[in-house]
Design a protein around this motif. Structure first.
Motif, PDB file in Angstrom:
ATOM      1  N   ARG A 239      14.681  46.839  62.472  1.00  0.00           N
ATOM      2  CA  ARG A 239      15.662  46.427  61.470  1.00  0.00           C
ATOM      3  C   ARG A 239      16.723  47.498  61.264  1.00  0.00           C
ATOM      4  O   ARG A 239      17.911  47.202  61.105  1.00  0.00           O
ATOM      5  CB  ARG A 239      14.956  46.136  60.144  1.00  0.00           C
ATOM      6  N   GLY A 240      16.274  48.772  61.308  1.00  0.00           N
ATOM      7  CA  GLY A 240      17.222  49.874  61.166  1.00  0.00           C
ATOM      8  C   GLY A 240      18.246  49.879  62.290  1.00  0.00           C
ATOM      9  O   GLY A 240      19.438  50.091  62.053  1.00  0.00           O
ATOM     10  N   LEU A 241      17.782  49.644  63.521  1.00  0.00           N
ATOM     11  CA  LEU A 241      18.704  49.585  64.654  1.00  0.00           C
ATOM     12  C   LEU A 241      19.680  48.421  64.506  1.00  0.00           C
ATOM     13  O   LEU A 241      20.872  48.546  64.805  1.00  0.00           O
ATOM     14  CB  LEU A 241      17.909  49.444  65.961  1.00  0.00           C
ATOM     15  N   GLN A 242      19.152  47.289  64.045  1.00  0.00           N
ATOM     16  CA  GLN A 242      20.012  46.123  63.845  1.00  0.00           C
ATOM     17  C   GLN A 242      21.083  46.396  62.793  1.00  0.00           C
ATOM     18  O   GLN A 242      22.267  46.105  62.995  1.00  0.00           O
ATOM     19  CB  GLN A 242      19.166  44.923  63.424  1.00  0.00           C
ATOM     20  N   VAL A 243      20.652  46.973  61.676  1.00  0.00           N
ATOM     21  CA  VAL A 243      21.600  47.278  60.598  1.00  0.00           C
ATOM     22  C   VAL A 243      22.638  48.292  61.066  1.00  0.00           C
ATOM     23  O   VAL A 243      23.831  48.177  60.759  1.00  0.00           O
ATOM     24  CB  VAL A 243      20.852  47.797  59.353  1.00  0.00           C
ATOM     25  N   GLN A 244      22.190  49.297  61.842  1.00  0.00           N
ATOM     26  CA  GLN A 244      23.132  50.297  62.341  1.00  0.00           C
ATOM     27  C   GLN A 244      24.163  49.657  63.264  1.00  0.00           C
ATOM     28  O   GLN A 244      25.355  49.984  63.213  1.00  0.00           O
ATOM     29  CB  GLN A 244      22.370  51.402  63.089  1.00  0.00           C
ATOM     30  N   GLY A 245      23.695  48.714  64.099  1.00  0.00           N
ATOM     31  CA  GLY A 245      24.628  48.010  64.979  1.00  0.00           C
ATOM     32  C   GLY A 245      25.638  47.196  64.183  1.00  0.00           C
ATOM     33  O   GLY A 245      26.835  47.173  64.513  1.00  0.00           O
ATOM     34  N   GLU A 246      25.160  46.541  63.132  1.00  0.00           N
ATOM     35  CA  GLU A 246      26.070  45.773  62.286  1.00  0.00           C
ATOM     36  C   GLU A 246      27.081  46.687  61.594  1.00  0.00           C
ATOM     37  O   GLU A 246      28.266  46.342  61.461  1.00  0.00           O
ATOM     38  CB  GLU A 246      25.271  44.986  61.249  1.00  0.00           C
ATOM     39  N   LEU A 247      26.604  47.859  61.156  1.00  0.00           N
ATOM     40  CA  LEU A 247      27.520  48.820  60.531  1.00  0.00           C
ATOM     41  C   LEU A 247      28.579  49.293  61.519  1.00  0.00           C
ATOM     42  O   LEU A 247      29.764  49.396  61.173  1.00  0.00           O
ATOM     43  CB  LEU A 247      26.728  50.033  60.003  1.00  0.00           C
TER      44      LEU A 247
END
Length: 304
Positions: A239-247
Motif C-alpha cells: 500500500r505504501g508503494l501504491q500511495v507513493q506512486g500516486e503521490l
C-alpha cells in the motif's frame, strides 16, 4: 459512610487479582461476606472490586509471574521516554527497535503463562496485552498502573495525550502500588499424603504431556500471530508503494498544471493588451465617424 482502610483494601485486592480468572468473583464475594461484620466499610469496598478483562488479567498474571521480564519492559520505557525528551536520535531508534522486540517477546510469554493457568489467549486478547505493554513503555503513569498488577481493563496510549487511568485500575491507590511477585498461579496447599503416591510416575508423565500440549498450543498461537503480523507488514508495504506512486503522479501532474497556468497567464496578458489596442481603435474610429457625420450635416444645411 466511613472510608475503608486503604492499605487493607490494597492487600485484599493484591490477593484477588493474583487468582485464576474464574476464581476471582467467588473469592471476592467470599472475602466480602467474611469482612461484613468486622469491617463493613472494607467489605463494601471489596465487593465493589471489578472483575478484570481477560487481557488485564493476563497482564496482572505476567507482572506477578514474570516480574523480571516486565521490569525490563518498564526500564526500556523509562529509557525511551528520556531519549525522546533529550532528542537522542540514534539511541531513540535503537530503543524503539528494542521496545518492539521486547513487547512481542513478552506478549508471547504472556500467552504461554496464561495457557499454563488454563486460560486460552485469542489473537485479539494478545493484541490488547501488547497494546497495554506498549502503553506502559510510552507513558509513565501507564507503567505505574501495569506495575500494580491491579488492572481491570487493557490500556492504550500514543505517548502524547494523557491516559485516564481512573477506570483502568481496581482502586486509585493502585498507581503507587507494586504487585506481589509469585512463583506460580496457585495458592500453597498442605501435603495430604505422607507415603509415596504409586501413581506418581504416571501422573508426572501426564502432567508433562499436558505441558507439552499447552506449549505447542502457545507456539501455534505465536506462529499464527507472526503470520498475521508478517501479512500485515506486506500489505502495508504494498500500500505504501501504491500511495507513493500516486503521490509521484500527482506531483508530476501538478508541475504540468503549474506550467500550463504560467502559459495561460502570458497569453492572457497579451490578449488584454490586444483588447486595449482594439478599444482605442474603436474610440478613434467612432470619433472620426462622428466628425464626418457632422461635416456632412453642415454641408447639407448650406446646400439647402
Amino acid at each position: 459512610m466511613a472510608e475503608p482502610d486503604r492499605a487493607a483494601l490494597l492487600e485484599v485486592a493484591d490477593e484477588l487479582y493474583g487468582l485464576a480468572l474464574p476464581e476471582f468473583t467467588p473469592a471476592r464475594d467470599a472475602r466480602a461476606r467474611e469482612l461484613k461484620k468486622p469491617d463493613p466499610e472494607l467489605s463494601a469496598a471489596v465487593k465493589a472490586l471489578r472483575k478484570p478483562s481477560v487481557a488485564a488479567w493476563v497482564v496482572n498474571l505476567l507482572v506477578r509471574r514474570e516480574a523480571e521480564q516486565v521490569g525490563q519492559v518498564l526500564d526500556v520505557g523509562a529509557a525511551l521516554r528520556e531519549a525522546q525528551a533529550n532528542l537522542a536520535g540514534d539511541e531513540l531508534r535503537a530503543l524503539t527497535r528494542q521496545r518492539r522486540q521486547l513487547t512481542a517477546a513478552v506478549t508471547a510469554r504472556a500467552r504461554a503463562v496464561a495457557a499454563e493457568n488454563g486460560q486460552k489467549v485469542t489473537p485479539a486478547v494478545a493484541d490488547q496485552v501488547e497494546a497495554t505493554l506498549t502503553a506502559a513503555i510510552l507513558d509513565a503513569e501507564c507503567a505505574r498502573a501495569v506495575r500494580s498488577g491491579l488492572l481491570v481493563t487493557s490500556l492504550a496510549s500514543t505517548g502524547v495525550d494523557a491516559v485516564d487511568l481512573g477506570s483502568a485500575v481496581a482502586v486509585p491507590e493502585a498507581l503507587g502500588f507494586a504487585a506481589t511477585p509469585r512463583e506460580d498461579g496457585s495458592a500453597p496447599r498442605p501435603e495430604l499424603h505422607v507415603v509415596p503416591d504409586p501413581e506418581a510416575d504416571r501422573k508426572a508423565r501426564e502432567a508433562a504431556r499436558r505441558r507439552v500440549e499447552q506449549a505447542e498450543a502457545a507456539l501455534e498461537s505465536a506462529r499464527e500471530a507472526l503470520t498475521a503480523a508478517a501479512a500485515r507488514v506486506e500489505e502495508l508495504e504494498a500500500r505504501g508503494l501504491q500511495v507513493q506512486g500516486e503521490l509521484d503522479e500527482l506531483r508530476r501532474r501538478l508541475a504540468e498544471l503549474e506550467e500550463e497556468a504560467d502559459e495561460v497567464d502570458e497569453e492572457l496578458e497579451e490578449a488584454e493588451d490586444a483588447r486595449t489596442e482594439a478599444e482605442t481603435a474603436v474610440t478613434e474610429a467612432t470619433r472620426e465617424r462622428d466628425a464626418a457625420a457632422a461635416a456632412e450635416a453642415r454641408a447639407a444645411e448650406k446646400e439647402g
